[in-house]
Enzyme design. Structure first.
Site, short mmCIF file in Angstrom:
data_model
loop_
_atom_site.label_atom_id
_atom_site.label_comp_id
_atom_site.label_asym_id
_atom_site.label_seq_id
_atom_site.Cartn_x
_atom_site.Cartn_y
_atom_site.Cartn_z
N GLY A 14 0.84 -1.20 0.00
CA GLY A 14 0.00 0.00 0.00
C GLY A 14 0.87 1.25 0.00
O GLY A 14 0.52 2.29 -0.58
N ASN A 15 2.04 1.13 0.63
CA ASN A 15 2.96 2.27 0.69
C ASN A 15 3.62 2.58 -0.64
O ASN A 15 4.27 3.59 -0.81
CB ASN A 15 4.03 2.02 1.76
CG ASN A 15 4.82 0.77 1.45
OD1 ASN A 15 5.45 0.66 0.42
ND2 ASN A 15 4.77 -0.21 2.35
N LYS A 138 -7.93 -6.03 12.66
CA LYS A 138 -7.32 -5.06 11.75
C LYS A 138 -7.98 -3.69 11.93
O LYS A 138 -9.18 -3.54 11.71
CB LYS A 138 -7.50 -5.56 10.31
CG LYS A 138 -6.62 -4.83 9.33
CD LYS A 138 -6.72 -5.42 7.94
CE LYS A 138 -5.91 -4.64 6.95
NZ LYS A 138 -4.47 -4.74 7.13
N LYS A 222 -3.10 -8.53 1.77
CA LYS A 222 -2.77 -8.61 0.35
C LYS A 222 -1.64 -9.61 0.03
O LYS A 222 -1.59 -10.18 -1.05
CB LYS A 222 -2.44 -7.24 -0.24
CG LYS A 222 -1.08 -6.70 0.14
CD LYS A 222 -0.09 -6.78 -1.01
CE LYS A 222 1.29 -6.32 -0.67
NZ LYS A 222 1.75 -6.09 0.65
N LYS A 284 4.02 -11.63 4.80
CA LYS A 284 4.88 -11.73 3.61
C LYS A 284 5.66 -13.05 3.65
O LYS A 284 5.79 -13.75 2.65
CB LYS A 284 5.86 -10.56 3.54
CG LYS A 284 5.16 -9.22 3.35
CD LYS A 284 6.17 -8.09 3.21
CE LYS A 284 5.55 -6.77 3.58
NZ LYS A 284 4.25 -6.49 2.96
P1 ADP Z 1 3.40 -3.22 2.93
O1 ADP Z 1 2.51 -2.03 2.74
O2 ADP Z 1 4.45 -3.29 1.87
O3 ADP Z 1 2.67 -4.52 3.11
P2 ADP Z 1 4.07 -3.39 5.76
O4 ADP Z 1 4.23 -2.15 6.58
O5 ADP Z 1 2.86 -4.21 5.96
O6 ADP Z 1 4.25 -2.91 4.25
O7 ADP Z 1 5.34 -4.35 5.98
C1 ADP Z 1 6.66 -3.83 5.90
C2 ADP Z 1 7.16 -3.48 7.29
O8 ADP Z 1 7.36 -4.67 8.07
C3 ADP Z 1 8.51 -2.84 7.37
O9 ADP Z 1 8.44 -1.44 7.16
C4 ADP Z 1 8.98 -3.17 8.81
O10 ADP Z 1 8.77 -2.08 9.66
C5 ADP Z 1 8.05 -4.30 9.25
N1 ADP Z 1 8.69 -5.48 9.82
C6 ADP Z 1 8.18 -6.20 10.86
N2 ADP Z 1 8.94 -7.23 11.18
C7 ADP Z 1 10.01 -7.19 10.32
C8 ADP Z 1 11.16 -8.03 10.14
N3 ADP Z 1 11.37 -9.11 10.90
N4 ADP Z 1 12.03 -7.71 9.15
C9 ADP Z 1 11.82 -6.62 8.38
N5 ADP Z 1 10.74 -5.80 8.50
C10 ADP Z 1 9.84 -6.08 9.47
MG MG Z 2 1.29 -4.97 4.67
#
Ligand code: ADP
Ligand code: MG
Length: 322
Positions: A14-15, A138, A222, A284
């Site tokens: 989303g970012n 959520k 997603k 992820k």
């Molecule tokens: P997106 O919108 O791409 O789904 P998210 O914010 O949901 O982004 O996921 C990415 C974020 O996950 C990163 O910015 C980081 O802060 C966080 N994160 C949490 N745990 C971890 C980890 N173990 N390693 C790397 N990032 C992590």
């Molecule tokens: Mg996310």
């Protein structure tokens, strides 16, 4: 589908449309969409068959805010959350499909190599009794004080929980996706040379009752949706693009260690040890594990700006079968 190992599903966070430093103006959206389009165009030039998906967390929150404002000031009844999800697919799908098309035309790849770029409003089946319906977690939309939250809860059946940062916020379930209802249409388009943008925001969650689909109040993750899409299409690679360079062990501590390449068993072990936060890196990793266990060759988690390096093994976290 024959694809020489070069069939890729790209999932934008989303970012990717509204980064943490953006105000979220329409100019931000177009600039970010062109960054995404540039990546897709390079993949096409490299001979990849590409399917695109994207998150909608910030946008579903914004739509929920608009609805709440409409309700407050003009008494416009709010839409249900499945409709908000479909709106976000249309919003981001439109911007992406125009940006990708314009880039492909500029590089003379469309209409010669690629026939067109199309967004599919995608419904994603979830279980009626998914445990998340009992315990929605959520957060979406604006913050309220307790009295407002109680009023809205009575009026619309919305569920509110105290937010760790203060105030009350609406919470919605995030059920696990099973499959995309429009998968055959997506396949047909891909086989016929179209770039398809599908399953935005993890798909609009629907349940099945007496052979009929019904939208439900929820927001699918997603990354988990992207996995189902990539597996059902028989893609070789699932590329998850986000705002951090890779997944880390002991994230956020002085012992943080980047993960470059690991098997699905190793990834699952670290997942179960709690190295990846739920709602961000957790899904992820889980998506990557599921993808290579469902026949995918490679799942990659990488920074948006390092997408092509990650594909060449020079950046990101790579999850392999085994
Ligand atoms: P997106 O919108 O791409 O789904 P998210 O914010 O949901 O982004 O996921 C990415 C974020 O996950 C990163 O910015 C980081 O802060 C966080 N994160 C949490 N745990 C971890 C980890 N173990 N390693 C790397 N990032 C992590
Ligand atoms: Mg996310």
């Amino acid at each position: 589908m024959s694809n020489n190992g070069k069939f890729i599903v790209v999932a934008f966070g989303g970012n990717a449309f509204q980064s943490k430093t953006d105000k979220g103006t329409i100019e931000d959206y177009w600039r970010n969409a062109y960054t995404a389009a540039e990546i897709i165009t390079k993949l096409v030039e490299d001979g990849y068959r590409v399917v695109v998906t994207h998150g909608n967390g910030p946008q579903v929150g914004i739509i929920a805010e608009w609805m709440t404002l409409g309700l407050k000031y003009k008494n416009i009844p709010p839409m249900s959350l499945d409709v908000a999800g479909a709106m976000s697919q249309g919003w981001l799908g439109y911007i992406l499909q125009q940006a990708i098309r314009n880039k492909l035309v500029e590089r003379k790849l469309l209409p010669w190599k690629i026939k067109g770029v199309v967004t599919i409003i995608t419904q994603t089946l979830v279980r009626k009794h998914d445990p998340d319906f009992q315990n929605p977690s959520k957060y979406i939309g604006p913050w309220y004080d307790k009295a407002e939250a109680e009023k809205l809860s009575l009026e619309y059946g919305w569920i509110f929980k105290p937010d760790p940062r203060g105030g009350y916020r609406r919470v919605v379930p995030s059920p696990d996706p099973i499959n995309q209802i429009e998968i055959d249409a997506i396949k047909l388009l891909v086989e016929n040379g179209f770039i398809v943008i599908a399953d935005g925001g993890g798909g609009v969650p629907v349940i099945e009752e007496d052979d009929k689909l019904i939208g439900v109040e929820g927001v699918i993750d997603k990354d988990l949706g992207a996995e189902k899409l990539a597996s059902a299409l028989g893609a070789d690679i699932l590329l998850i693009l986000t705002d951090i360079d890779c997944a880390y062990l002991n994230y956020g501590t002085p012992e943080a260690k980047p993960l470059r390449e690991l098997t699905s068993s190793e990834a699952l072990k670290y997942y179960e040890q709690g190295h990846f936060k739920p709602g961000s890196m957790g899904p992820k990793i889980l998506a990557g594990v599921r993808f290579v266990r469902n026949g995918g060759k490679l799942a990659i988690i990488a920074h948006l700006m390092q997408a092509l390096d990650a594909l060449r093994g020079k950046a990101g976290t790579r999850i392999l079968p085994g």
